[in-house]
Design a protein around this motif. Structure first.
Motif, PDB file in Angstrom:
ATOM      1  N   ARG A  87      -2.089  -3.719  10.039  1.00  0.00           N
ATOM      2  CA  ARG A  87      -2.240  -5.233   8.576  1.00  0.00           C
ATOM      3  C   ARG A  87      -3.365  -5.616   8.072  1.00  0.00           C
ATOM      4  O   ARG A  87      -3.740  -6.544   7.895  1.00  0.00           O
ATOM      5  CB  ARG A  87      -1.696  -6.185   9.647  1.00  0.00           C
ATOM      6  N   GLY A  88      -4.303  -4.908   8.609  1.00  0.00           N
ATOM      7  CA  GLY A  88      -5.732  -4.950   7.732  1.00  0.00           C
ATOM      8  C   GLY A  88      -6.284  -6.038   8.978  1.00  0.00           C
ATOM      9  O   GLY A  88      -5.639  -6.743   9.821  1.00  0.00           O
ATOM     10  N   GLN A  89      -7.843  -6.134   9.475  1.00  0.00           N
ATOM     11  CA  GLN A  89      -8.459  -6.794   9.844  1.00  0.00           C
ATOM     12  C   GLN A  89      -8.019  -7.010  11.768  1.00  0.00           C
ATOM     13  O   GLN A  89      -8.307  -7.153  12.379  1.00  0.00           O
ATOM     14  CB  GLN A  89      -8.309  -8.371   9.779  1.00  0.00           C
ATOM     15  N   GLY A  90      -8.083  -6.070  11.722  1.00  0.00           N
ATOM     16  CA  GLY A  90      -7.933  -5.256  13.477  1.00  0.00           C
ATOM     17  C   GLY A  90      -6.163  -5.596  13.822  1.00  0.00           C
ATOM     18  O   GLY A  90      -6.088  -4.998  14.929  1.00  0.00           O
ATOM     19  N   THR A 129       1.007  -0.770   0.026  1.00  0.00           N
ATOM     20  CA  THR A 129       0.601   0.023   0.470  1.00  0.00           C
ATOM     21  C   THR A 129       0.374   1.158  -0.546  1.00  0.00           C
ATOM     22  O   THR A 129       1.784   1.443   0.803  1.00  0.00           O
ATOM     23  CB  THR A 129      -0.669  -0.011   1.185  1.00  0.00           C
ATOM     24  N   ILE A 130       1.059   1.926  -1.383  1.00  0.00           N
ATOM     25  CA  ILE A 130       1.537   3.142  -0.864  1.00  0.00           C
ATOM     26  C   ILE A 130       0.994   4.489  -1.185  1.00  0.00           C
ATOM     27  O   ILE A 130       0.180   5.135  -1.764  1.00  0.00           O
ATOM     28  CB  ILE A 130       2.314   3.190  -2.541  1.00  0.00           C
ATOM     29  N   ALA A 167       4.116  -2.565   4.112  1.00  0.00           N
ATOM     30  CA  ALA A 167       2.608  -4.361   3.578  1.00  0.00           C
ATOM     31  C   ALA A 167       3.695  -5.326   4.458  1.00  0.00           C
ATOM     32  O   ALA A 167       3.622  -4.651   5.171  1.00  0.00           O
ATOM     33  CB  ALA A 167       3.505  -4.257   2.171  1.00  0.00           C
ATOM     34  N   ASP A 168       2.719  -6.463   4.777  1.00  0.00           N
ATOM     35  CA  ASP A 168       2.363  -7.273   5.569  1.00  0.00           C
ATOM     36  C   ASP A 168       3.872  -8.223   4.614  1.00  0.00           C
ATOM     37  O   ASP A 168       4.149  -8.400   3.981  1.00  0.00           O
ATOM     38  CB  ASP A 168       1.649  -7.858   5.744  1.00  0.00           C
ATOM     39  N   ALA A 170       5.363  -6.158  18.484  1.00  0.00           N
ATOM     40  CA  ALA A 170       4.701  -6.516  18.440  1.00  0.00           C
ATOM     41  C   ALA A 170       3.115  -6.312  17.626  1.00  0.00           C
ATOM     42  O   ALA A 170       3.368  -5.606  17.347  1.00  0.00           O
ATOM     43  CB  ALA A 170       4.536  -5.886  20.234  1.00  0.00           C
ATOM     44  N   MET A 171       3.006  -7.639  17.445  1.00  0.00           N
ATOM     45  CA  MET A 171       1.288  -7.426  16.905  1.00  0.00           C
ATOM     46  C   MET A 171       0.114  -7.361  18.200  1.00  0.00           C
ATOM     47  O   MET A 171       0.399  -7.724  18.746  1.00  0.00           O
ATOM     48  CB  MET A 171       1.087  -8.493  16.058  1.00  0.00           C
ATOM     49  N   VAL A 172      -0.656  -6.195  17.933  1.00  0.00           N
ATOM     50  CA  VAL A 172      -1.796  -6.579  19.314  1.00  0.00           C
ATOM     51  C   VAL A 172      -3.057  -5.959  17.766  1.00  0.00           C
ATOM     52  O   VAL A 172      -2.690  -5.658  16.379  1.00  0.00           O
ATOM     53  CB  VAL A 172      -1.753  -5.102  19.213  1.00  0.00           C
ATOM     54  N   ARG A 173      -4.137  -6.502  18.586  1.00  0.00           N
ATOM     55  CA  ARG A 173      -4.893  -6.132  17.609  1.00  0.00           C
ATOM     56  C   ARG A 173      -6.440  -5.468  18.317  1.00  0.00           C
ATOM     57  O   ARG A 173      -7.123  -5.173  19.480  1.00  0.00           O
ATOM     58  CB  ARG A 173      -5.934  -7.833  18.188  1.00  0.00           C
ATOM     59  N   SER A 174      -6.907  -4.653  17.662  1.00  0.00           N
ATOM     60  CA  SER A 174      -8.290  -3.796  18.249  1.00  0.00           C
ATOM     61  C   SER A 174      -9.223  -3.240  16.842  1.00  0.00           C
ATOM     62  O   SER A 174      -8.956  -2.873  15.990  1.00  0.00           O
ATOM     63  CB  SER A 174      -7.599  -2.767  18.483  1.00  0.00           C
ATOM     64  N   HIS A 175     -10.525  -3.840  17.049  1.00  0.00           N
ATOM     65  CA  HIS A 175     -11.558  -2.985  16.246  1.00  0.00           C
ATOM     66  C   HIS A 175     -12.383  -1.864  16.808  1.00  0.00           C
ATOM     67  O   HIS A 175     -12.545  -1.821  15.324  1.00  0.00           O
ATOM     68  CB  HIS A 175     -12.111  -4.600  16.063  1.00  0.00           C
ATOM     69  N   LYS A 176     -12.016  -1.427  17.241  1.00  0.00           N
ATOM     70  CA  LYS A 176     -12.129   0.271  17.623  1.00  0.00           C
ATOM     71  C   LYS A 176     -11.085   1.024  16.920  1.00  0.00           C
ATOM     72  O   LYS A 176     -11.640   2.188  16.986  1.00  0.00           O
ATOM     73  CB  LYS A 176     -11.910   0.345  19.103  1.00  0.00           C
ATOM     74  N   ILE A 177      -9.908   0.472  16.391  1.00  0.00           N
ATOM     75  CA  ILE A 177      -9.171   1.914  15.950  1.00  0.00           C
ATOM     76  C   ILE A 177      -8.847   1.471  14.495  1.00  0.00           C
ATOM     77  O   ILE A 177      -8.863   0.662  13.931  1.00  0.00           O
ATOM     78  CB  ILE A 177      -7.398   1.215  17.168  1.00  0.00           C
ATOM     79  N   GLU A 178      -8.557   2.334  13.635  1.00  0.00           N
ATOM     80  CA  GLU A 178      -8.716   2.230  11.747  1.00  0.00           C
ATOM     81  C   GLU A 178      -7.316   3.494  11.697  1.00  0.00           C
ATOM     82  O   GLU A 178      -7.793   4.912  12.120  1.00  0.00           O
ATOM     83  CB  GLU A 178      -9.430   2.368  11.152  1.00  0.00           C
TER      84      GLU A 178
END
Ligand SMILES: Cc1cc2nc3c(=O)[nH]c(=O)nc-3n(C[C@H](O)[C@H](O)[C@H](O)COP(=O)(O)OP(=O)(O)OC[C@H]3O[C@@H](n4cnc5c(N)ncnc54)[C@H](O)[C@@H]3O)c2cc1C
Length: 341
Positions: A233-236, A90-91, A147-148, A206-214
Motif C-alpha cells: 500500500r506504499g509507505q511500508g 497500479t496495473i 489499489a488502496d 490485517a494491515m502491517v507495516r515494515s520499512h525493511k520489506i518492499e
C-alpha cells in the motif's frame, strides 16, 4: 425528477441507491454517458461498504481457481475500464507462489487458471527483490491490478463531483419515495427485501507495516482455505488478506488474526518483525450461487451478490447497466457453472 426523503426535489433521470463500488461506478459511467444521475447513501460516509476495509486486488486470472467463469470475464473487462474511471490503480500484475510445505499446490492450482507465465528463482528476484532466494518457482499474472480502496473511493467521489453528480449521504428515504425514471438498487446487504436469499459472508484483513520489506504487486501464497494476498500500500504498509468466513459476525477473530500474521511470515520471514497497524473486516453480500445478479424490472434495476469481487466486476457490470438504461433491454447474468469452492 428525484425526490428525497425530506421532500427536497432534485433533477436526475437515474437515482442510484447505495454508495458502494457498484453504485459509485454505475453513477460515474452514467454521468460519462450523459445521463443525469444522483446517488443516495444511507450512511454518513463510505465506511458502511465492506469495500472500505477491502484488500483492493483486481486479479481475475488468479481467481479463476475458485470464481465462476462469468466473474473472471467481468474482471478482465473491468481491468480495461478502470483506467478510464479513476487514477490510483497500479496495473503491474500479481505473483502466485506455492507454500513450501505443499509442493504440489502450485501445479494443482495451475490446472484451473490461464494467462500466466511460469517464473523461476531469477525472474522472481527480478520482479520482487525482497523474495530473492526464497522461492524456486512461481506464476506471474500480468493482467492484475491493486489499489488502496479508500483512495479509489475518494477518486470516484472527486470524479462524480467533477461531473456534477450529487451524493446524498444520511439518506433515510425508501426507493418508493424516489421519482426518477430509473432507479438502480445497489444496496448490498441492505437489499434483503428484494433478494431474500442474500447472505452475509465476513472477510478479514490485517494491515502491517515494515520499512525493511518492499513489494511491487500483490503476492498470493497459496493457502488451503482462503485466497490470501499480501499487497503493498506504499509507505511500508501491507494489506494481508482476506479471509472469507461464512457467517455475519463483525470484527476479526483471534484465530483469523493469527492466521493472517502467520501467512505473512510464511511468505517472507521478515514479516515477523513488522508492526500490526490495524485489523479490519466487512460483511459482503452473497447470493446462493456466489455469482452477481442483475435483475431488470420496469423501473428498478437491482444489482447484488458481488461477494468478494466488487471492485473486480463493478465497471463491467456498470457498462451493461448503462446500455440497459439506454435500450430498456433486459439482461440477467447467470452462473455459467457452479463455483468450484
Ligand atoms: C476484507 C475485505 C476484502 C475485500 N477484498 C476485495 C478485493 O480485493 N477485490 C474486490 O473486488 N473486492 C473485495 N472485497 C469485496 C467488496 O468489498 C464487495 O464485493 C463490495 O463492497 C460489494 O459492492 P456493492 O457496491 O455491491 O455493495 P456494498 O459495498 O455493500 O455497498 C452497498 C451500499 O449501500 C448502502 N445501503 C444499504 N442500504 C441502503 C438504503 N436503504 N439506502 C441507501 N443506501 C443503502 C450501504 O450503506 C453501502 O454503502 C473485499 C471485502 C472485504 C470485507
Amino acid at each position: 425528477m428525484v425526490e428525497g426523503a425530506g421532500g427536497k426535489r432534485d433533477t436526475a433521470d437515474v437515482a442510484i441507491v447505495g454508495a458502494g463500488p457498484m453504485g459509485l461506478v454505475t453513477a460515474l459511467m452514467c454521468a460519462k454517458a450523459g445521463v443525469k444521475v444522483a446517488v443516495y447513501e444511507r450512511q454518513g460516509d463510505f465506511s458502511a461498504s465492506p469495500a472500505w476495509n477491502g484488500t483492493g486486488v483486481i486479479a481475475p486470472d488468479c481467481e479463476a481457481d475458485s470464481a465462476d467463469a462469468t466473474i473472471v470475464d467481468l474482471g478482465r473487462r473491468s481491468l480495461e475500464l478502470w483506467p478510464t474511471l479513476v487514477s490510483g490503480l497500479t496495473i503491474n500484475g500479481a505473483l502466485v507462489l506455492g507454500n513450501r510445505r505443499m509442493p504440489s499446490a502450485l501445479d494443482d492450482y495451475s490446472a484451473f487458471v490461464l494467462n500466466y507465465d511460469w517464473v523461476d528463482e531469477e525472474k522472481i528476484a527480478a520482479l520482487e527483490p525482497s523474495l530473492a532466494g526464497i522461492y524456486g518457482r512461481g506464476m506471474y499474472f500480468p493482467q492484475a491490478a491493486h489499489a488502496d480502496p479508500r483512495v479509489i473511493f475518494s477518486g470516484l467521489r472527486e470524479a462524480l463531483e467533477a461531473a456534477g453528480v450529487r451524493i446524498r449521504f444520511d439518506w433515510i428515504g425508501t426507493l418508493d419515495s424516489l421519482t426518477a425514471a430509473r432507479i438502480v438498487d445497489t444496496r448490498g446487504l441492505g437489499a434483503r427485501d428484494r433478494f431474500p436469499e442474500l447472505r452475509a459472508v465476513t472477510a478479514e484483513l490485517a494491515m502491517v507495516r515494515s520499512h525493511k520489506i518492499e513489494l511491487n504487486r500483490p503476492i498470493r501464497l497459496l493457502h488451503n482455505r482462503h485466497a490470501l494476498y499480501v499487497t503493498p500500500r506504499g509507505q511500508g504498509l501491507f494489506a494481508v488478506g482476506a479471509t472469507t468466513i461464512d457467517d455475519s459476525r463483525t470484527g476479526v477473530s483471534v484465530r483469523s488474526a493469527g492466521e493472517l500474521m502467520m501467512h505473512a511470515v510464511s511468505l517472507l520471514p521478515a514479516f515477523a518483525e513488522a508492526e500490526v497497524v490495524d485489523l479490519r473486516s466487512g460483511q459482503m453480500p452473497v447470493l446462493m450461487n456466489g455469482v452477481p445478479k442483475v435483475a431488470v424490472g420496469d423501473r428498478v434495476i437491482a444489482v447484488n451478490g458481488l461477494y468478494r469481487y466488487g471492485w473486480m466486476v463493478a465497471p463491467a457490470i456498470a457498462e451493461d447497466l448503462v446500455r440497459v438504461i439506454y435500450t430498456q433491454a433486459t439482461k440477467v447474468i447467470h452462473a455459467t457453472k457452479p463455483p468450484r469452492r
